[in-house]
Motif scaffolding. Structure first.
Motif, PDB file in Angstrom:
ATOM      1  N   VAL A  33      68.023  15.482 -16.658  1.00 24.14           N
ATOM      2  CA  VAL A  33      66.909  15.104 -17.537  1.00 24.14           C
ATOM      3  C   VAL A  33      67.135  13.684 -18.054  1.00 24.14           C
ATOM      4  O   VAL A  33      67.519  13.481 -19.217  1.00 24.14           O
ATOM      5  CB  VAL A  33      66.764  16.079 -18.721  1.00 24.14           C
ATOM      6  CG1 VAL A  33      65.449  15.828 -19.461  1.00 24.14           C
ATOM      7  CG2 VAL A  33      66.829  17.525 -18.261  1.00 24.14           C
ATOM      8  N   GLY A  35      66.179   9.777 -19.293  1.00 23.40           N
ATOM      9  CA  GLY A  35      65.133   9.256 -20.166  1.00 23.40           C
ATOM     10  C   GLY A  35      65.162   9.787 -21.576  1.00 23.40           C
ATOM     11  O   GLY A  35      64.277   9.472 -22.374  1.00 23.40           O
ATOM     12  N   LEU A 140      57.377  13.035 -24.010  1.00 26.89           N
ATOM     13  CA  LEU A 140      58.026  13.105 -22.704  1.00 26.89           C
ATOM     14  C   LEU A 140      56.966  12.925 -21.621  1.00 26.89           C
ATOM     15  O   LEU A 140      55.809  13.293 -21.800  1.00 26.89           O
ATOM     16  CB  LEU A 140      58.706  14.458 -22.518  1.00 26.89           C
ATOM     17  CG  LEU A 140      59.917  14.779 -23.407  1.00 26.89           C
ATOM     18  CD1 LEU A 140      60.352  16.220 -23.156  1.00 26.89           C
ATOM     19  CD2 LEU A 140      61.059  13.820 -23.150  1.00 26.89           C
ATOM     20  N   GLN A 144      59.339  14.841 -16.789  1.00 26.73           N
ATOM     21  CA  GLN A 144      60.469  15.213 -17.642  1.00 26.73           C
ATOM     22  C   GLN A 144      60.277  16.604 -18.222  1.00 26.73           C
ATOM     23  O   GLN A 144      61.223  17.386 -18.301  1.00 26.73           O
ATOM     24  CB  GLN A 144      60.622  14.192 -18.776  1.00 26.73           C
ATOM     25  CG  GLN A 144      61.105  12.825 -18.335  1.00 26.73           C
ATOM     26  CD  GLN A 144      61.125  11.848 -19.495  1.00 26.73           C
ATOM     27  OE1 GLN A 144      60.122  11.649 -20.184  1.00 26.73           O
ATOM     28  NE2 GLN A 144      62.267  11.238 -19.731  1.00 26.73           N
ATOM     29  N   THR A 147      60.907  19.218 -15.451  1.00 26.74           N
ATOM     30  CA  THR A 147      62.338  19.350 -15.166  1.00 26.74           C
ATOM     31  C   THR A 147      63.062  20.057 -16.295  1.00 26.74           C
ATOM     32  O   THR A 147      63.898  20.938 -16.063  1.00 26.74           O
ATOM     33  CB  THR A 147      62.969  17.960 -14.942  1.00 26.74           C
ATOM     34  OG1 THR A 147      62.320  17.316 -13.837  1.00 26.74           O
ATOM     35  CG2 THR A 147      64.453  18.086 -14.641  1.00 26.74           C
ATOM     36  N   ALA A 148      62.753  19.678 -17.535  1.00 23.37           N
ATOM     37  CA  ALA A 148      63.417  20.289 -18.694  1.00 23.37           C
ATOM     38  C   ALA A 148      63.138  21.788 -18.760  1.00 23.37           C
ATOM     39  O   ALA A 148      64.027  22.584 -19.092  1.00 23.37           O
ATOM     40  CB  ALA A 148      62.964  19.606 -19.984  1.00 23.37           C
TER      41      ALA A 148
END
Length: 236
Positions: A33, A35, A140, A144, A147-148
């Motif tokens: 993750v 960024g 976000l 992101q 994926t999170a």
């Protein structure tokens, strides 16, 4: 994507001694993750409203989780209650400041302007949260978030498997074991408050949180002080 994330987490802990598994998982999650400024993984304690930080990428990430459990408010406590992601993209202004007035101030002091909490869910309910933070405000990106969410799902499976693993199942030693003492300490301190002040378990926990907030300490730090006798709560 889901398969890749699961594989990367598995590869990260393959052959790693149990005592180092949480650290290895943390590094893997940070790489998955990008960024964000940092992240942490917490599981719920045995006493309602308490939690244990299993790993944190840095001091700020760990402190943010502790602050929320101490205050009893914030994105992570809301994510557990709702069993849904809760995002605070700007803790310096409304609506996030109005939603969590105490946490917003403490988060800013800690160095975070945005916090994103994703619940680790199982059939029985929420197990804990994966919490991301950034030192600057802003949402976000869609990638992101996706994926999170997948990372949180994979971690939920890992936590469930480790919690259910017995000491005799192939020599498996759960890495949650090290955090168990934190849960026990808060539970023990709550019991001491109950006995000495003649209050309920819920009231004792609220008093623990309140005293911790007034003194600018975490609930865990105050619990340890109560247990070792350096904090006298009889005059509460």
């Amino acid at each position: 994507m889901r398969t890749r994330i699961a594989r990367e987490l598995i590869d990260a802990v393959r052959g790693v001694p149990p005592v180092l598994v949480s650290e290895a998982l943390c590094r893997a999650c940070v790489s998955l993750v990008p960024g964000v400024s940092g992240l942490s993984l917490s599981v719920l304690g045995q006493v309602a409203g308490t939690g244990v930080v299993l790993f944190a990428s840095d001091e700020v990430a760990g402190l943010l989780a502790e602050i929320q459990y101490t205050l009893g408010e914030g994105p992570c406590t809301e994510a557990v209650r709702l069993r849904a992601p809760v995002f605070a993209a700007d803790l310096t202004r409304a609506p996030d400041v109005r939603r969590w007035p105490l946490f917003s101030v403490q988060a800013a002091k800690a160095g975070a302007e945005a916090v994103f909490s994703l619940p680790l869910t199982a059939a029985a309910g929420a197990l804990g949260t994966l919490d991301l933070y950034r030192d600057t405000a802003g949402p976000l990106e869609d990638g992101q978030v996706c994926t999170a969410l997948l990372v949180a799902d994979a971690l939920a499976l890992a936590v469930t498997a480790l919690e259910n693993a017995s000491s005799g199942s192939g020599g498996v030693v759960t890495w949650l074991e090290g955090a168990e003492s934190d849960r026990v300490e808060i539970h023990q301190a709550t019991g001491i408050i109950m006995v000495r002040l003649g209050v309920s378990a819920e009231d004792a926990l609220l008093r623990l949180r309140a005293r911790a907030f007034v003194q600018g300490r975490t609930s865990l730090a105050l619990a340890r002080a109560i247990i070792d006798g350096s904090m006298d709560i009889r005059h509460e």
